[in-house]
Design an enzyme around this catalytic site. Structure first.
Site, PDB file in Angstrom:
ATOM      1  N   LYS A  91       0.831  -1.213   0.000  1.00 12.09           N
ATOM      2  CA  LYS A  91       0.000   0.000   0.000  1.00 12.09           C
ATOM      3  C   LYS A  91       0.866   1.265   0.000  1.00 12.09           C
ATOM      4  CE  LYS A  91      -2.414  -0.681   3.768  1.00 12.09           C
ATOM      5  NZ  LYS A  91      -1.860  -1.957   4.268  1.00 12.09           N
ATOM      6  N   ARG A 150     -10.021   0.798   8.736  1.00 11.50           N
ATOM      7  CA  ARG A 150      -9.602  -0.589   8.927  1.00 11.50           C
ATOM      8  C   ARG A 150     -10.661  -1.403   9.643  1.00 11.50           C
ATOM      9  NH1 ARG A 150      -3.620   0.503   8.843  1.00 11.50           N
ATOM     10  NH2 ARG A 150      -2.522  -1.480   8.937  1.00 11.50           N
TER      11      ARG A 150
END
Ligand code: AMP
Length: 212
Positions: A13, A88
């Protein structure tokens, strides 16, 4: 373009976020980087976050939501942003919706766990934010950052036990977000490749469809 970048820890990422940031001229907002900076500066936030991070657990939602909210309201994010590592959890995603932030695309970089474990054991990082790998992304001089000349180090949470916990946390708490965003019609998935440039090509292809 307002973008969320998803993927297990070590899926790439951070690396892809830097490429996207350069191509689309939008800033990357990494909650992991912000939390690490707070730990380093030994602020109250950092002190409370450190134990969760070292154990491979998520920092409580209200803490992370607070720092993201402050950041997204800054001038730097007004023409778009990349959220790297946020949301998340489902409550974090709901909090983001409640802030009235419109997300254009959620891009998930998919990498199998076995590969992640191999990758993370070789990861080396620099205080300036640059990230390398002993096999895949080698600096010009071993152990030294190409960008600033500082010594590279292994992140505390890249040790094997913590990596296993972070993967468990990812599958249990973060992966359900894929359904959450698929239902909203904004999820795109790409398979992480061996070569960074190959993954970047797939990432740009996927984003260009949403950005057209
Ligand atoms: P990262 O660099 O994104 O892998 O983040 C490193 C660590 O910071 C994670 O393992 C968590 O402990 C914490 N962290 C980063 N982002 C979040 C988030 N959105 N929610 C909760 N904890 C987070």
């Amino acid at each position: 373009m307002n973008l969320i970048l998803m993927g297990a820890p070590g899926a790439g990422k951070g690396t892809q976020s830097a490429k996207i940031s350069a191509k689309y001229n939008i800033p990357a907002v990494s909650t992991g980087d912000m939390l690490r900076a707070a730990v380093k500066a030994e602020t109250e936030l950092g002190k409370s976050a450190k134990s969760y991070m070292d154990a491979g657990l998520l920092v409580p939602d209200e803490v992370v939501v607070g720092i993201v909210k402050d950041h997204l309201s800054t001038e730097a994010c007004k023409n778009g942003f990349i959220l790297d590592g946020f949301p998340r959890t489902i409550p974090q995603a709901e909090a983001l919706e409640a802030m009235g932030v419109k997300i254009d695309v959620v891009l998930s970089i998919e990498v199998p766990d076995e590969k992640i474990i191999k990758r993370m054991s070789g990861r080396r990082v620099c205080h300036c934010g640059a990230s390398y790998h002993v096999e895949y992304i080698r600096p010009k001089v071993d152990g030294i950052c190409d960008k600033c000349g500082e010594k590279l180090y292994i992140r505390d949470d890249d040790c094997e036990e913590t990596v296993a916990n972070r993967l468990k946390t990812y599958h249990a708490q973060t992966e359900p977000l894929k359904d959450f965003y698929a239902e909203r019609g904004i999820l795109a998935c790409v398979e992480g490749q061996e070569e960074v440039a190959d993954t970047t090509a797939l990432v740009f292809e996927a984003l260009d469809k949403f950005n057209a």
